[in-house]
Design an enzyme around this catalytic site. Structure first.
Site, PDB file in Angstrom:
ATOM      1  N   LYS A   1       7.683  94.431   5.875  1.00  0.00           N
ATOM      2  CA  LYS A   1       9.103  94.134   6.614  1.00  0.00           C
ATOM      3  C   LYS A   1      10.009  94.810   5.832  1.00  0.00           C
ATOM      4  CE  LYS A   1       9.602  89.698   7.537  1.00  0.00           C
ATOM      5  NZ  LYS A   1      10.211  89.153   8.750  1.00  0.00           N
TER       6      LYS A   1
ATOM      7  N   LYS B   1       7.442  96.250  14.533  1.00  0.00           N
ATOM      8  CA  LYS B   1       7.319  94.708  14.832  1.00  0.00           C
ATOM      9  C   LYS B   1       8.538  94.316  15.343  1.00  0.00           C
ATOM     10  CE  LYS B   1       6.386  90.719  11.605  1.00  0.00           C
ATOM     11  NZ  LYS B   1       7.470  89.660  12.190  1.00  0.00           N
TER      12      LYS B   1
ATOM     13  N   SER C   1      -0.007  84.154  12.838  1.00  0.00           N
ATOM     14  CA  SER C   1       1.183  85.035  12.358  1.00  0.00           C
ATOM     15  C   SER C   1       0.508  86.179  11.859  1.00  0.00           C
ATOM     16  CB  SER C   1       1.875  83.865  11.631  1.00  0.00           C
ATOM     17  OG  SER C   1       2.963  85.061  10.989  1.00  0.00           O
TER      18      SER C   1
ATOM     19  N   TYR D   1       1.186  93.791  22.965  1.00  0.00           N
ATOM     20  CA  TYR D   1       0.515  94.272  21.855  1.00  0.00           C
ATOM     21  C   TYR D   1      -0.951  93.676  21.339  1.00  0.00           C
ATOM     22  CZ  TYR D   1       3.414  90.918  19.304  1.00  0.00           C
ATOM     23  OH  TYR D   1       4.020  90.120  18.845  1.00  0.00           O
TER      24      TYR D   1
ATOM     25  N   CYS E   1      52.775  83.545  25.839  1.00  0.00           N
ATOM     26  CA  CYS E   1      52.352  83.910  24.343  1.00  0.00           C
ATOM     27  C   CYS E   1      52.092  85.439  24.567  1.00  0.00           C
ATOM     28  CB  CYS E   1      50.820  83.282  24.311  1.00  0.00           C
ATOM     29  SG  CYS E   1      50.271  84.069  22.656  1.00  0.00           S
TER      30      CYS E   1
ATOM     31  N   ASP F   1      11.267  91.996  16.803  1.00  0.00           N
ATOM     32  CA  ASP F   1      11.851  90.696  16.235  1.00  0.00           C
ATOM     33  C   ASP F   1      12.307  89.880  17.529  1.00  0.00           C
ATOM     34  OD1 ASP F   1      12.622  88.829  14.623  1.00  0.00           O
ATOM     35  OD2 ASP F   1      14.165  89.904  13.841  1.00  0.00           O
TER      36      ASP F   1
ATOM     37  N   CYS G   1      45.398  79.076  22.576  1.00  0.00           N
ATOM     38  CA  CYS G   1      46.766  78.864  22.852  1.00  0.00           C
ATOM     39  C   CYS G   1      47.305  78.630  24.169  1.00  0.00           C
ATOM     40  CB  CYS G   1      47.594  80.256  22.341  1.00  0.00           C
ATOM     41  SG  CYS G   1      49.308  80.243  22.836  1.00  0.00           S
TER      42      CYS G   1
ATOM     43  N   CYS H   1      52.908  82.718  18.625  1.00  0.00           N
ATOM     44  CA  CYS H   1      54.159  82.326  19.474  1.00  0.00           C
ATOM     45  C   CYS H   1      54.250  80.860  18.870  1.00  0.00           C
ATOM     46  CB  CYS H   1      53.619  82.443  21.041  1.00  0.00           C
ATOM     47  SG  CYS H   1      52.460  81.163  21.590  1.00  0.00           S
TER      48      CYS H   1
ATOM     49  N   ASP I   1      19.733 101.883  44.443  1.00  0.00           N
ATOM     50  CA  ASP I   1      20.084 100.421  44.443  1.00  0.00           C
ATOM     51  C   ASP I   1      19.974  99.671  45.823  1.00  0.00           C
ATOM     52  OD1 ASP I   1      20.216 100.332  41.913  1.00  0.00           O
ATOM     53  OD2 ASP I   1      22.314  99.963  41.725  1.00  0.00           O
TER      54      ASP I   1
ATOM     55  N   ASP J   1      17.526  97.346  47.600  1.00  0.00           N
ATOM     56  CA  ASP J   1      17.875  95.798  48.208  1.00  0.00           C
ATOM     57  C   ASP J   1      17.577  95.707  49.607  1.00  0.00           C
ATOM     58  OD1 ASP J   1      19.332  95.590  45.901  1.00  0.00           O
ATOM     59  OD2 ASP J   1      21.504  96.029  46.701  1.00  0.00           O
TER      60      ASP J   1
ATOM     61  N   LYS K   1      -2.229  97.953  11.810  1.00  0.00           N
ATOM     62  CA  LYS K   1      -3.297  97.401  12.312  1.00  0.00           C
ATOM     63  C   LYS K   1      -4.740  98.453  11.990  1.00  0.00           C
ATOM     64  CE  LYS K   1      -1.085  94.649  15.652  1.00  0.00           C
ATOM     65  NZ  LYS K   1      -0.402  94.653  17.235  1.00  0.00           N
TER      66      LYS K   1
ATOM     67  N   GLU L   1       2.899 100.166  14.354  1.00  0.00           N
ATOM     68  CA  GLU L   1       3.527  99.794  15.481  1.00  0.00           C
ATOM     69  C   GLU L   1       4.974  99.200  15.042  1.00  0.00           C
ATOM     70  OE1 GLU L   1       1.260  96.840  17.519  1.00  0.00           O
ATOM     71  OE2 GLU L   1       0.007  98.491  18.392  1.00  0.00           O
TER      72      GLU L   1
ATOM     73  N   CYS M   1      49.993  77.996  17.550  1.00  0.00           N
ATOM     74  CA  CYS M   1      49.632  79.521  17.780  1.00  0.00           C
ATOM     75  C   CYS M   1      50.203  80.600  16.514  1.00  0.00           C
ATOM     76  CB  CYS M   1      49.966  79.991  19.252  1.00  0.00           C
ATOM     77  SG  CYS M   1      49.594  81.820  19.582  1.00  0.00           S
TER      78      CYS M   1
HETATM   79  P1  AMP Z   1       6.769  86.583  11.638  1.00  0.00           P
HETATM   80  O1  AMP Z   1       7.204  86.014  12.859  1.00  0.00           O
HETATM   81  O2  AMP Z   1       7.799  87.453  10.674  1.00  0.00           O
HETATM   82  O3  AMP Z   1       5.851  85.612  10.854  1.00  0.00           O
HETATM   83  O4  AMP Z   1       5.725  87.708  11.946  1.00  0.00           O
HETATM   84  C1  AMP Z   1       4.735  87.546  12.809  1.00  0.00           C
HETATM   85  C2  AMP Z   1       4.973  87.880  14.330  1.00  0.00           C
HETATM   86  O5  AMP Z   1       5.270  89.172  14.410  1.00  0.00           O
HETATM   87  C3  AMP Z   1       3.752  87.666  15.245  1.00  0.00           C
HETATM   88  O6  AMP Z   1       3.547  86.346  15.218  1.00  0.00           O
HETATM   89  C4  AMP Z   1       4.198  88.505  16.493  1.00  0.00           C
HETATM   90  O7  AMP Z   1       4.875  87.638  17.249  1.00  0.00           O
HETATM   91  C5  AMP Z   1       5.220  89.366  15.874  1.00  0.00           C
HETATM   92  N1  AMP Z   1       4.930  90.924  16.214  1.00  0.00           N
HETATM   93  C6  AMP Z   1       6.021  91.724  16.434  1.00  0.00           C
HETATM   94  N2  AMP Z   1       5.640  92.753  16.763  1.00  0.00           N
HETATM   95  C7  AMP Z   1       4.008  92.950  16.740  1.00  0.00           C
HETATM   96  C8  AMP Z   1       3.187  93.824  16.489  1.00  0.00           C
HETATM   97  N3  AMP Z   1       3.325  95.043  17.103  1.00  0.00           N
HETATM   98  N4  AMP Z   1       1.760  93.373  16.379  1.00  0.00           N
HETATM   99  C9  AMP Z   1       1.575  92.029  16.193  1.00  0.00           C
HETATM  100  N5  AMP Z   1       2.762  91.091  15.871  1.00  0.00           N
HETATM  101  C10 AMP Z   1       3.831  91.472  16.173  1.00  0.00           C
HETATM  102 ZN    ZN Z   2      50.341  81.822  21.563  1.00  0.00          ZN
END
Ligand code: AMP
Ligand code: ZN
Length: 657
Positions: free
Chosen positions: A311, A114, A83, A223, A428, A116, A423, A408, A34, A38, A287, A112, A405
């Site tokens: 899913k 997915k 989507s 991706y 306390c 979130d 509180c 107390c 680090d 820096d 895919k 791959e 509280c």
């Molecule tokens: P959903 O948000 O549930 O409608 O799912 C579609 C979304 O999944 C896409 O718009 C991407 O943002 C997301 N996503 C996450 N991982 C992947 C992946 N490996 N390939 C394509 N889309 C992905």
């Molecule tokens: Zn308290």
């Protein structure tokens, strides 16, 4: 330094920093520490300050330079950011496979994770990051370029072999452990926590100030191809490999599969691994690898025909809220907690879930005796997902927060801008219990035999009425109450006195002072008393610095300080006490300037190993100015005037021998 020299030094520093960012953030195998990092950054900042016209758009210093924005510019997506069609069972996926095989043959699949998070599109022009945008309504999204710049794994510029104009797509996400920490901090500060990492990520991108975004633990994976620069690859996997070569983070796991049974194996493997990723995943994406088939198959209005999301069933469990209790935390925050009928979920038995605050309870309308679904937010924090209202019998009771509280009986207040109730009683007992527990916790003073139960007893038996009283507890009583464990406790307390300043600073429990901040601030001071009366803190404009100053200025803080004095306690800073006490340069201030044959960081390290202290500019305390090539005469003569000896690289090496 001349302008041209500055320019080439800046170019060199940018390359170095980029290389180390990549090693650290993308490849997770840093090769410098680090401090050296820096030093590189500091040098770049000072050069850019001296030559503002040489600041490059892709300089790492520009990651947080954006000014707060008043609104988000609209970005048109071409082609639209679609989507994905979703499947929820293996048989639906087999339907997809049958459909594909009717249309094309001779292909392979890739599977791959997915991720979130929030979909993201990145555009590079002249190989520089020009724009980052969210999906929005698929056709038009928000420009979030300054936000995305703050993410260190996002390349600000691309290597020569990347296309000049390029658009790639992926996902921005909040790391799971980052999310847990962020929520802990929110809770401590009486703010509304986020429901899950995805919401926290989306919320971060809506922040107007990029500096706030910079403090959020965000990261990306790329991706997909965008509209430009991604042609010329035969397969999706080749393209993703190129993304990686160009410096983009890609998913750490993916599998090729030629049959459906291989696809299912991959999906199952991914499901087993799902908790091991830094990001949350909500499924797999299947895919077709060969890109020529993507064109053949095309897309529907919703998503490409050549890909499907699979899913995973949400990991949730049904149980009953047996009671709602209220906990009082270290800073007095009242947290309602659902006491659940114990239930197993994703590998652990869950019997409690935080309800965060009264607003949250009202929003979800959770009542005592309700049937509820439990999930794990960020894969770790048990939370009530929803109430199963169909199962209500009429017996359920609406919960109300107590008006005083519960521990107390003290007054309850709600600070402006907070959702939490607190509180207000400084004495306390509940607060004290949790403060003692925190004081003794692993990263604070690490007093192993002082956990929740012992802390409770200490307070209930009035062995201590404040944290520092721990050091003057009546020994006979301690041994009387805790036996052998009591002896251990007394020894451990004695040991704790020797711990370094940052551990103490964290242990005190000043709001906002987490471990990292405690370390950083302790490193700028020599001892506890040095910190109490610190000019460094006064110059530090951060809220947390003010919180520390306010703490020591408060009546309680003053009393705390005088007790420390009375106990003859003055913890020393580790960083400062680490300074070597032997070596040819012990205690001597050294400044490095000019162009040297080796990186400055390397010399800095050697000097420190020899006991020297690296300074950023020459002061009356500087013993040596190590001058490399191209150092201006004015600099060296000023150094001489201050009594500093100017030496060259060779002389330094001689001394270090
Ligand atoms: P959903 O948000 O549930 O409608 O799912 C579609 C979304 O999944 C896409 O718009 C991407 O943002 C997301 N996503 C996450 N991982 C992947 C992946 N490996 N390939 C394509 N889309 C992905
Ligand atoms: Zn308290």
């Amino acid at each position: 330094m001349k302008r041209e020299e500055a320019q080439s030094r800046i170019a060199h520093l940018i390359d170095e920093i980029k290389k180390h960012d990549r090693l650290y953030y993308v490849e997770a195998r840093p090769i410098i520490g680090d401090r050296d990092y820096d030093l590189l950054e500091k040098e770049l900042v000072s050069l850019e300050k001296a030559y503002p016209e040489l600041v490059r758009a892709d300089s790492p210093t520009q990651r947080v330079s954006g000014e707060p924005i008043s609104a988000f510019a609209a970005v048109r997506h071409d082609p639209p950011m679609q989507s994905l069609d979703k499947t929820h069972s293996k048989s639906e996926l087999e339907d997809f496979d049958r459909f594909i095989r009717k249309e094309v043959s001779g292909f392979t699949y890739v599977v791959e994770p997915k991720v979130d998070g929030v979909s993201l599109s990145l555009r590079y022009e002249n190989r520089l990051l020009a724009r980052a945008a969210t999906r929005g309504n698929a056709l038009v999204g928000d420009a979030v370029t300054n936000h995305i710049r703050t993410i260190k794994s996002v390349p600000l510029s691309l290597p020569e072999d990347a296309p000049e104009t390029l658009e790639v797509r992926g996902e921005v996400y909040m790391t799971r452990d980052g999310f847990v920490k962020l929520n802990e901090r929110a809770e401590e500060e009486g703010l509304e926590p986020f429901a899950n990492p995805r919401n926290a990520c989306a919320g971060s991108l809506k922040q107007l100030d990029p500096k706030v975004v910079a403090s959020r633990p965000l990261d990306i994976v790329i991706y997909n191809a965008g509209g430009i620069g991604c042609d010329g690859f035969n397969s999706h996997s080749e393209m993703v490999a190129a993304f990686k070569r160009w410096g983009f983070p890609i998913a750490p796991w993916f599998k090729s599969a030629s049959t459906m049974s291989e696809v299912f194996d991959a999906i199952d493997e991914l499901q087993r691994l799902r908790h091991s990723f830094r990001f949350e995943i909500d499924g797999a994406v299947i895919k077709i690898d060969e890109r020529k088939f993507h064109d053949v198959l095309g897309a529907t209005a919703h998503g490409p025909r050549w890909a499907r999301a699979y899913k995973y069933a949400p990991e949730r469990a049904e149980t009953i809220v047996e009671a709602i209790t209220v906990q009082v935390g270290r800073t007095g925050i009242l947290t309602p907690v659902a006491e659940l009928k114990p239930i197993e979920l994703a590998g652990s038995v869950i019997s409690r879930a935080t309800l965060h605050n009264a607003d949250q309870i009202a929003r979800q309308d959770v009542r005592v005796l309700d049937h509820v679904y439990i999930v794990k937010a960020g894969d770790v924090i048990p939370a009530i997902e929803s109430v199963i209202t169909e199962k209500r019998t009429g017996e359920e009771k609406v919960f109300e927060m107590p008006s005083v509280c519960p521990v107390c009986g003290g007054e309850i207040v709600k600070n402006e801008g907070e959702v939490a109730l607190r509180c207000a009683n400084p004495a306390c007992g509940a607060k004290l219990k949790r403060r003692i527990e925190h004081f003794a916790s692993r990263n604070a003073l690490d007093i192993k035999c002082l956990g929740e139960k012992v802390a409770d007893t200490i307070v209930e038996m009035k062995l201590a009425e404040d944290i520092l009283d721990l050091f003057t507890m009546n020994e006979l009583m301690v041994i009387g109450y805790f036996g052998k464990n009591g002896e251990k406790l007394l020894d451990a307390l004695d040991e704790a006195k020797k711990l370094p300043l940052h551990r103490w600073l964290f242990a005190i429990g000043i709001p906002g002072v987490g471990e990292t901040i405690a370390k950083e601030i302790a490193a700028k001071h020599e001892t506890f008393f040095d910190l109490v009366d610190s000019s460094v803190l006064k110059e530090d404009k951060r809220v947390v610095a003010k919180a520390i100053i306010d703490f020591f200025a408060s009546d309680y803080g003053q009393k705390f300080v005088s007790t420390m004095k009375a106990l003859d306690l003055n913890p020393k800073s580790e960083a400062k006490s680490e300074i070597k006490t032997s070596g040819p340069l012990v205690g001597m201030g050294c400044v490095i300037t000019g162009t040297l044959s080796r990186p400055r960081g390397e010399y800095a390290k050697l000097i420190e190993l020899a006991g020297g202290v690296i300074q950023s500019s020459v002061t009356s305390k500087t013993k040596y100015l190590i001058a490399g090539a191209n150092v201006g005469e004015s600099k060296t003569s000023k150094a001489r005037a201050l009594g500093t000896t100017v030496i060259g690289e060779a002389e330094l090496m001689e001394m270090l021998k």
